[in-house]
Design a protein around this motif. Structure first.
Motif, PDB file in Angstrom:
ATOM      1  N   LEU A 265     -15.167  -3.268   3.891  1.00  0.00           N
ATOM      2  CA  LEU A 265     -14.125  -2.241   4.043  1.00  0.00           C
ATOM      3  C   LEU A 265     -14.426  -1.388   5.268  1.00  0.00           C
ATOM      4  O   LEU A 265     -15.579  -1.286   5.696  1.00  0.00           O
TER       5      LEU A 265
ATOM      6  N   THR B 198       0.834  -1.199   0.000  1.00  0.00           N
ATOM      7  CA  THR B 198       0.000   0.000   0.000  1.00  0.00           C
ATOM      8  C   THR B 198       0.870   1.251   0.000  1.00  0.00           C
ATOM      9  O   THR B 198       0.604   2.215  -0.720  1.00  0.00           O
TER      10      THR B 198
ATOM     11  N   MET C   4      -7.348  -6.036   1.797  1.00  0.00           N
ATOM     12  CA  MET C   4      -6.428  -5.115   2.480  1.00  0.00           C
ATOM     13  C   MET C   4      -6.560  -5.333   3.983  1.00  0.00           C
ATOM     14  O   MET C   4      -7.669  -5.381   4.509  1.00  0.00           O
TER      15      MET C   4
ATOM     16  N   ILE D  76     -13.153   4.248   5.181  1.00  0.00           N
ATOM     17  CA  ILE D  76     -12.833   4.137   3.754  1.00  0.00           C
ATOM     18  C   ILE D  76     -14.111   4.352   2.942  1.00  0.00           C
ATOM     19  O   ILE D  76     -14.143   5.147   1.994  1.00  0.00           O
TER      20      ILE D  76
ATOM     21  N   GLN E 255      -5.651  -0.498   5.083  1.00  0.00           N
ATOM     22  CA  GLN E 255      -6.775   0.407   4.823  1.00  0.00           C
ATOM     23  C   GLN E 255      -6.564   1.740   5.534  1.00  0.00           C
ATOM     24  O   GLN E 255      -6.860   2.803   4.979  1.00  0.00           O
TER      25      GLN E 255
END
Ligand SMILES: [Zn+2]
Length: 272
Positions: free
Chosen positions: A146, A88, A115, A150, A120
């Motif tokens: 998520l 990332t 992720m 986010i 994240q």
């Protein structure tokens, strides 16, 4: 892999063609829906230097994108089971730089639900302080997998499978399941029907097929067709299927997730 519907693609590429773009999108669609292809079409439309309608498919930018070597389309995919912090950070470093061949960089994060929470949280910084018109596309089977932070920074676009697309091996099973449900089938009957679905991948495929069937029923119901299920009931059933999908995403046992789904569907069905 199912293509995503023309309507979904149009929704996706319309802002790209018109110039009004947001800096982050979540593209949500079932496991069988070709979200990557949809994201690439979006990226092509944004970068296209040919005549409308974009993507033109023939300009130098479209050709580079088609061959997978457009310098300003970046991919982030899982390494092993997850997308880690280092990966990332590498992407973020690129996003802080300048685009090579166009006005902006577009980053496509495939299976964004992979992720780690740490990844994240890292990415959040980029979403909070977007630089240089760059765009991040997060592809996922379910946006609710998520982090809320986010989700709140992105525009959510739900990609539907193309109508009439064959959702793999479980199309028949789903086509059998829905009428039985509508006809007031007993729990044991429905449970026996999905008895062969024991693996996680199979369960995802079955849920894709089931949702496709339910959405077809929804289209029919909205068109005024007289069916066994009312619109509100179908929407509830879709919610139940989505909940099962989320459960699987969170590591729930396949048998348990499907059993719970069937029980919830049966309890909801005649709720009005
Ligand atoms: Zn083009």
């Amino acid at each position: 892999m199912l293509p995503c519907s023309a309507a979904s693609l149009k929704r996706l590429t319309a802002p790209a063609a018109g110039g009004k773009l947001f800096h982050a999108y979540i593209l949500e669609g079932g496991r069988g829906v070709d979200k990557l292809r949809a994201a690439e079409t979006f990226a092509k439309a944004v970068h296209c230097v040919g005549a409308a309608p974009r993507p033109c498919g023939i300009c130098s930018s479209c050709v580079r994108a088609e061959h997978g070597n457009h310098a300003d389309i970046l991919y982030l995919t899982r390494d092993g089971n997850s997308i880690g912090v280092k990966q990332t950070e590498d992407l973020q470093a690129r996003l802080r730089g300048k685009p090579f061949a166009s006005a902006r960089i577009i980053a496509i994060v495939d299976e964004a639900e992979r992720m780690t929470p740490q990844s994240q949280n890292k990415l959040l910084k980029t979403l909070e302080e977007p630089c240089g018109g760059n765009i991040v596309l997060l592809l996922t089977v379910n946006a609710s997998l998520l982090l809320k932070t986010i989700q709140s920074r992105c525009i959510l676009l739900r990609l539907a499978p193309a109508p009439g697309a064959k959702p793999g091996a479980f199309a028949e099973l789903a086509a059998d399941f829905v009428p039985k449900l509508a006809a007031g089938g007993a729990y044991y009957e429905l449970s026996r029907l999905v008895g062969a679905v024991t693996e996680r991948d199979a369960a995802d495929d079955f849920l894709d097929a089931l949702e496709l069937c339910l959405r077809d029923a929804l289209v029919a119901a909205c068109g005024g067709a007289r069916g066994a299920l009312a619109r509100a009931d179908i929407l509830r059933l879709i919610d139940c299927a989505e909940e099962a999908r989320r459960g699987l995403g969170n590591g729930l046992n396949v048998k348990y997730a499907l059993k719970t789904m069937i029980l919830k569907m049966l309890s909801h069905r005649f709720g009005g």
